[in-house]
Scaffold this active site. Structure first.
Site, PDB file in Angstrom:
ATOM      1  N   LYS A   1       0.842  -1.206   0.000  1.00 37.17           N
ATOM      2  CA  LYS A   1       0.000   0.000   0.000  1.00 37.17           C
ATOM      3  C   LYS A   1       0.874   1.253   0.000  1.00 37.17           C
ATOM      4  O   LYS A   1       0.576   2.224  -0.692  1.00 37.17           O
ATOM      5  CB  LYS A   1      -0.890   0.016   1.244  1.00 37.17           C
TER       6      LYS A   1
ATOM      7  N   ASP B   1      -8.928   1.593   5.098  1.00 38.10           N
ATOM      8  CA  ASP B   1      -9.439   0.244   5.277  1.00 38.10           C
ATOM      9  C   ASP B   1     -10.161  -0.118   3.989  1.00 38.10           C
ATOM     10  O   ASP B   1     -10.866   0.714   3.405  1.00 38.10           O
ATOM     11  CB  ASP B   1     -10.366   0.153   6.483  1.00 38.10           C
ATOM     12  N   THR B   2      -9.942  -1.336   3.549  1.00 33.42           N
ATOM     13  CA  THR B   2     -10.485  -1.765   2.254  1.00 33.42           C
ATOM     14  C   THR B   2     -11.271  -3.055   2.418  1.00 33.42           C
ATOM     15  O   THR B   2     -10.883  -3.913   3.214  1.00 33.42           O
ATOM     16  CB  THR B   2      -9.323  -1.991   1.253  1.00 33.42           C
TER      17      THR B   2
ATOM     18  N   TYR C   1      -6.299  -9.700  -3.012  1.00 33.44           N
ATOM     19  CA  TYR C   1      -7.195 -10.359  -3.968  1.00 33.44           C
ATOM     20  C   TYR C   1      -6.916  -9.934  -5.416  1.00 33.44           C
ATOM     21  O   TYR C   1      -7.692 -10.290  -6.316  1.00 33.44           O
ATOM     22  CB  TYR C   1      -8.650 -10.017  -3.627  1.00 33.44           C
TER      23      TYR C   1
HETATM   24  P1  IMP Z   1      -6.943  -3.812   4.733  1.00 37.35           P
HETATM   25  O1  IMP Z   1      -7.433  -2.549   4.186  1.00 37.35           O
HETATM   26  O2  IMP Z   1      -5.450  -3.839   4.797  1.00 37.35           O
HETATM   27  O3  IMP Z   1      -7.579  -4.184   6.046  1.00 37.35           O
HETATM   28  O4  IMP Z   1      -7.304  -4.900   3.664  1.00 37.35           O
HETATM   29  C1  IMP Z   1      -8.294  -5.889   3.861  1.00 37.35           C
HETATM   30  C2  IMP Z   1      -8.037  -7.043   2.921  1.00 37.35           C
HETATM   31  O5  IMP Z   1      -8.269  -6.634   1.595  1.00 37.35           O
HETATM   32  C3  IMP Z   1      -6.640  -7.642   2.963  1.00 37.35           C
HETATM   33  O6  IMP Z   1      -6.759  -9.030   2.799  1.00 37.35           O
HETATM   34  C4  IMP Z   1      -5.939  -7.033   1.788  1.00 37.35           C
HETATM   35  O7  IMP Z   1      -4.957  -7.891   1.270  1.00 37.35           O
HETATM   36  C5  IMP Z   1      -7.096  -6.865   0.817  1.00 37.35           C
HETATM   37  N1  IMP Z   1      -6.858  -5.698  -0.019  1.00 37.35           N
HETATM   38  C6  IMP Z   1      -6.772  -4.401   0.382  1.00 37.35           C
HETATM   39  N2  IMP Z   1      -6.532  -3.604  -0.679  1.00 37.35           N
HETATM   40  C7  IMP Z   1      -6.459  -4.426  -1.753  1.00 37.35           C
HETATM   41  C8  IMP Z   1      -6.208  -4.180  -3.130  1.00 37.35           C
HETATM   42  O8  IMP Z   1      -5.976  -3.054  -3.603  1.00 37.35           O
HETATM   43  N3  IMP Z   1      -6.212  -5.270  -3.926  1.00 37.35           N
HETATM   44  C9  IMP Z   1      -6.458  -6.531  -3.470  1.00 37.35           C
HETATM   45  N4  IMP Z   1      -6.686  -6.806  -2.196  1.00 37.35           N
HETATM   46  C10 IMP Z   1      -6.686  -5.755  -1.337  1.00 37.35           C
END
Ligand code: IMP
Length: 191
Positions: free
Chosen positions: A12, A68-69, A150
């Site tokens: 990120k 957060d994603t 993903y």
């Molecule tokens: P977090 O935002 O780091 O909590 O991400 C939550 C989940 O979504 C994690 O498993 C990340 O690997 C996945 N993730 C977050 N951003 C992306 C992206 O841009 N592409 C693919 N997976 C993502």
């Protein structure tokens, strides 16, 4: 301007640095000697992004932002959503998460999904939220070696390759995080 991106995810950090104009320097948690896992216990993306940003601002005193994603898959009722990181279990990795998605969608025609990112920014104690979304389809098999999470199983709409087959710059122009970052940068440059 120096600002902390409250993440331990090096992918990120480099994605965001690839989108930044000169004049804004992004520090990672390592740069401010923050070694602990940030709390992320809310049931919403907004709540988690704010919780992480507040933790850094309150404990380390830096202006900062956190994201957060979640990946929301229509045929799975919006799963994994806010639970995207640990979809296949507490100690799972990206491979396990992707496999769980592919298994659950096996034989399913409807593959539509939406990536959503929320960024929480705190400057001198003032909070702002920015959101970005990217709609696409879940593939039947993994394709590509770039990116993270993903990416190998997500093809954004109007494209014929996965995020994992794109460069950081290509992904950043159309991705959920890229769109949220664009709004963040517009805000920072008018602030
Ligand atoms: P977090 O935002 O780091 O909590 O991400 C939550 C989940 O979504 C994690 O498993 C990340 O690997 C996945 N993730 C977050 N951003 C992306 C992206 O841009 N592409 C693919 N997976 C993502």
């Amino acid at each position: 301007m120096q600002i902390v991106f409250a993440t331990n995810n090096l992918n990120k950090l480099s994605e965001i640095r690839a989108l930044l104009p000169s004049g804004i320097e992004i520090l990672g948690l390592k740069d401010i000697n923050c070694k602990e896992e940030l709390p992320e216990t809310h049931p919403t993306l907004e709540g988690n992004a704010l919780q992480k940003a507040r933790y850094v601002f309150e404990n380390y005193g830096f202006n900062c932002f956190a994201d957060d994603t979640g990946l929301e898959i229509d045929a799975l009722g919006g799963e994994p959503g806010v639970y995207s990181a640990r979809y296949a279990g507490e100690y799972c990795n990206a491979e396990d998460n992707m496999q769980k998605v592919l298994d659950k969608l096996h034989g399913t025609q409807n593959r539509t999904a939406n990536f959503k990112t929320v960024i929480a920014l705190i400057i001198d104690g003032v909070e702002n939220l920015f959101q970005g979304e990217c709609k696409g389809d879940i593939t039947n098999i993994r394709c590509g070696a770039e990116g993270f999470g993903y990416d190998p199983i997500f093809i954004p709409h109007t494209f014929d390759k996965t995020f994992a087959e794109m460069t950081k710059q290509e992904k950043g122009l159309i991705s959920h995080r890229g769109k949220a970052v664009k709004k963040l940068l517009e805000f920072l440059s008018t602030d």
